[in-house]
Design a protein around this motif. Structure first.
Motif, mmCIF file in Angstrom:
data_model
loop_
_atom_site.group_PDB
_atom_site.id
_atom_site.type_symbol
_atom_site.label_atom_id
_atom_site.label_comp_id
_atom_site.label_asym_id
_atom_site.label_seq_id
_atom_site.Cartn_x
_atom_site.Cartn_y
_atom_site.Cartn_z
ATOM 1 N N PRO A 32 45.746 -104.028 -30.924
ATOM 2 C CA PRO A 32 45.185 -104.274 -32.257
ATOM 3 C C PRO A 32 45.858 -105.448 -32.947
ATOM 4 C CG PRO A 32 45.882 -101.982 -31.993
ATOM 5 C CD PRO A 32 46.364 -102.705 -30.785
ATOM 6 N N GLY A 33 45.089 -106.212 -33.713
ATOM 7 C CA GLY A 33 45.656 -107.308 -34.490
ATOM 8 C C GLY A 33 46.378 -106.777 -35.713
ATOM 9 N N SER A 34 46.984 -107.700 -36.490
ATOM 10 C CA SER A 34 47.798 -107.252 -37.637
ATOM 11 C C SER A 34 46.941 -106.963 -38.871
ATOM 12 C CB SER A 34 48.848 -108.319 -37.964
ATOM 13 O OG SER A 34 48.191 -109.564 -38.113
ATOM 14 N N ARG A 35 45.712 -107.431 -38.871
ATOM 15 C CA ARG A 35 44.876 -107.242 -40.056
ATOM 16 C C ARG A 35 44.389 -105.797 -40.163
ATOM 17 N NH1 ARG A 35 39.515 -110.362 -40.450
ATOM 18 N NH2 ARG A 35 38.749 -109.193 -42.213
ATOM 19 N N PRO A 36 44.609 -105.152 -41.277
ATOM 20 C CA PRO A 36 44.159 -103.757 -41.363
ATOM 21 C C PRO A 36 42.636 -103.673 -41.405
ATOM 22 C CG PRO A 36 45.274 -104.434 -43.402
ATOM 23 C CD PRO A 36 45.287 -105.621 -42.485
ATOM 24 N N PRO A 37 42.049 -102.797 -40.583
ATOM 25 C CA PRO A 37 40.582 -102.689 -40.583
ATOM 26 C C PRO A 37 40.092 -101.833 -41.754
ATOM 27 C CG PRO A 37 41.523 -101.168 -38.994
ATOM 28 C CD PRO A 37 42.686 -101.884 -39.610
ATOM 29 N N ALA A 38 38.841 -102.085 -42.137
ATOM 30 C CA ALA A 38 38.219 -101.216 -43.144
ATOM 31 C C ALA A 38 37.812 -99.893 -42.505
ATOM 32 C CB ALA A 38 36.998 -101.921 -43.727
ATOM 33 N N GLY A 39 37.534 -99.940 -41.203
ATOM 34 C CA GLY A 39 37.142 -98.719 -40.507
ATOM 35 C C GLY A 39 37.416 -98.859 -39.024
ATOM 36 N N THR A 40 37.580 -97.710 -38.355
ATOM 37 C CA THR A 40 37.849 -97.710 -36.913
ATOM 38 C C THR A 40 36.823 -96.831 -36.215
ATOM 39 O OG1 THR A 40 40.215 -98.023 -37.273
ATOM 40 C CG2 THR A 40 39.577 -97.096 -35.156
ATOM 41 N N VAL A 41 36.288 -97.354 -35.116
ATOM 42 C CA VAL A 41 35.378 -96.553 -34.280
ATOM 43 C C VAL A 41 36.133 -96.243 -32.994
ATOM 44 C CG1 VAL A 41 33.180 -96.483 -33.061
ATOM 45 C CG2 VAL A 41 33.359 -97.746 -35.221
ATOM 46 N N ILE A 42 36.258 -94.967 -32.670
ATOM 47 C CA ILE A 42 36.982 -94.573 -31.450
ATOM 48 C C ILE A 42 35.971 -94.329 -30.336
ATOM 49 C CG2 ILE A 42 38.495 -92.851 -30.412
ATOM 50 C CD1 ILE A 42 39.711 -92.383 -33.175
ATOM 51 N N ALA A 43 36.108 -95.144 -29.277
ATOM 52 C CA ALA A 43 35.184 -95.036 -28.127
ATOM 53 C C ALA A 43 36.015 -95.136 -26.845
ATOM 54 C CB ALA A 43 34.147 -96.150 -28.194
ATOM 55 N N THR A 44 37.033 -94.278 -26.762
ATOM 56 C CA THR A 44 37.982 -94.384 -25.650
ATOM 57 C C THR A 44 37.736 -93.331 -24.574
ATOM 58 O OG1 THR A 44 39.541 -93.169 -27.049
ATOM 59 C CG2 THR A 44 39.805 -95.554 -26.955
ATOM 60 N N GLY A 45 36.506 -92.874 -24.452
ATOM 61 C CA GLY A 45 36.108 -92.040 -23.316
ATOM 62 C C GLY A 45 36.873 -90.741 -23.214
ATOM 63 N N ALA A 46 37.460 -90.514 -22.044
ATOM 64 C CA ALA A 46 38.089 -89.218 -21.778
ATOM 65 C C ALA A 46 39.485 -89.100 -22.375
ATOM 66 C CB ALA A 46 38.149 -88.992 -20.267
ATOM 67 N N THR A 47 40.004 -90.170 -22.958
ATOM 68 C CA THR A 47 41.356 -90.134 -23.534
ATOM 69 C C THR A 47 41.272 -90.527 -25.007
ATOM 70 O OG1 THR A 47 42.077 -90.953 -21.389
ATOM 71 C CG2 THR A 47 43.742 -90.855 -23.107
ATOM 72 N N LEU A 48 41.064 -89.555 -25.868
ATOM 73 C CA LEU A 48 40.996 -89.844 -27.296
ATOM 74 C C LEU A 48 42.389 -89.764 -27.899
ATOM 75 C CD1 LEU A 48 37.813 -87.852 -28.456
ATOM 76 C CD2 LEU A 48 37.989 -90.176 -27.572
ATOM 77 N N PRO A 49 42.670 -90.595 -28.900
ATOM 78 C CA PRO A 49 43.986 -90.514 -29.553
ATOM 79 C C PRO A 49 44.067 -89.262 -30.423
ATOM 80 C CG PRO A 49 42.590 -92.136 -30.646
ATOM 81 C CD PRO A 49 41.809 -91.639 -29.466
ATOM 82 N N PRO A 50 45.309 -88.832 -30.782
ATOM 83 C CA PRO A 50 45.440 -87.688 -31.677
ATOM 84 C C PRO A 50 44.867 -88.033 -33.052
ATOM 85 C CG PRO A 50 47.610 -88.652 -31.138
ATOM 86 C CD PRO A 50 46.576 -89.397 -30.357
ATOM 87 N N PRO A 51 44.296 -87.080 -33.776
ATOM 88 C CA PRO A 51 44.240 -85.650 -33.481
ATOM 89 C C PRO A 51 42.949 -85.255 -32.754
ATOM 90 C CG PRO A 51 43.453 -86.015 -35.696
ATOM 91 C CD PRO A 51 43.758 -87.378 -35.129
ATOM 92 N N TYR A 52 42.289 -86.221 -32.099
ATOM 93 C CA TYR A 52 40.962 -85.954 -31.527
ATOM 94 C C TYR A 52 41.001 -85.600 -30.042
ATOM 95 C CZ TYR A 52 40.102 -88.322 -35.908
ATOM 96 O OH TYR A 52 40.132 -88.665 -37.226
ATOM 97 N N ALA A 53 42.204 -85.743 -29.421
ATOM 98 C CA ALA A 53 42.300 -85.574 -27.970
ATOM 99 C C ALA A 53 41.723 -84.241 -27.509
ATOM 100 C CB ALA A 53 43.753 -85.712 -27.535
#
Ligand code: GLY
Length: 336
Positions: free
Chosen positions: A163-184
């Motif tokens: 990820p870049g240093s600029r804070p996003p307004a929103g994040t879309v998680i599309a990481t397939g079988a390995t979701l980051p916490p707390p969604y794992a």
């Protein structure tokens, strides 16, 4: 949503979402240290909501139909060929014929077109078949090469390893079988092994068969390659190709299509599919207003990619949510 949207994951789903957001004029940053190397890499690319219909998963069919309608224009825009001609179902022994009949009844009850074929009719549709007792044709199914789709999307969309240093307004998680916490915990890993074979005499259509109780599918590509899949196994470890998995696929495929004995074995690959508790995807909001999910596509990531892209973009722009795939059905308020 105004401002930068960060998409985590550059598989077919994340890239399709990023592409749709870019087309609608959003600023997008896609992050993936290894783009296109997850489940998309091992997908057969069947756009076959009827052929892929399983008992208890009728709601996936509705989503699949909607996305199937988007695929011809989607593939044309990306410059990727779509293969039509339908799926042939085939049964090798009497037990297999019973399983096939159940599938035909399920597909018919769901309102899909299906043409039952006796042994001779089946062999005239696909003369390369070996010993078969009967089958059926699902005429409206298509297939696409997911690697070609991912390559076409990657040619349009830059991907950052971190990820870049600029804070996003929103994040879309599309990481397939390995979701980051707390969604794992929302996804379970269901390994699928596939083989890629090269043959001078490929079948003309996608085949889905029952071979002495084992399910197998064979998907031809224009290049002369065929994809043979797929095993399905829940497991905690790395997704590796096992001797048993490869042997089962080869054994079923060569009984179905004896000419494959002379094919070149090009690749064996295993990846985890992201299954969910109800086998429906997770597309839309979480309890964290900055986080949207495009996840949990299980066996349908390729099929549902164009629809997912539209649903995510519609949600971010207008707050629309399709209740059938709303991730909050599986989240508690404690999960942000
Ligand atoms: N969609 C095919 C599979 O998951 O094996």
């Amino acid at each position: 949503m105004a401002g930068l949207i960060r998409v985590l994951g550059a598989g077919i789903v994340g890239l399709a979402v990023a592409d749709e957001l870019l087309r609608r004029g959003h600023e997008v940053e896609v992050v993936d240290p290894a783009p296109g190397t997850g489940a998309s890499r091992a997908a057969a690319g069947m756009l076959a909501p009827a052929g892929e219909l399983w008992h208890g998963e009728e709601r996936v069919l509705t989503l699949g139909r909607r996305s199937t309608e988007l695929w011809p224009a989607y593939a044309a825009r990306l410059g990727v060929p779509l293969r039509s001609g339908g799926t042939l179902l085939a049964a090798v022994d009497h037990g297999d014929l019973q399983l096939l009949d159940r599938q035909v009844a399920l597909v018919r009850a769901a309102g899909e077109r299906v043409v039952e074929l006796g042994r001779r009719e089946l062999l005239s549709e696909e003369p390369r078949l070996g010993r078969v007792l009967g089958g059926a044709l699902l005429p409206v199914d298509h297939s696409v090469d997911p690697r070609a789709v991912v390559a076409a999307l990657l040619a349009r969309i830059p991907v950052c390893a971190a990820p870049g240093s600029r804070p996003p307004a929103g994040t879309v998680i599309a990481t397939g079988a390995t979701l980051p916490p707390p969604y794992a915990r929302l996804v379970r890993r269901v390994r699928g092994e596939i083989l890629r074979l090269r043959t001078a005499d490929p079948p003309q259509r996608t085949l889905r068969a029952w071979v002495h109780g084992q399910q197998v599918y064979v998907v031809p590509r224009a290049s002369g390659e065929v994809v043979v899949g797929a095993t399905q196994e829940e497991h905690p470890g790395r997704p590796v190709v096992t001797v048993e998995g490869a042997w089962r696929l080869l054994d079923s495929a060569r009984r179905l299509l004896p000419g494959l004995d002379r094919a070149e074995l090009v690749e064996a690959i295993a990846r985890d599919r992201p299954g969910t508790l109800d086998n429906l995807p997770l597309i839309g909001p979480t309890h964290d207003p900055a986080v949207t999910l495009a996840a949990g596509h299980f066996r349908h990531g390729v099929l549902l990619a164009p629809l997912t892209a539209q649903l995510v973009a519609d949600h971010l722009e207008h707050g629309h949510v399709d209740p059938a795939v709303d991730p909050r059905r599986l989240l508690t308020q404690g999960d942000t």
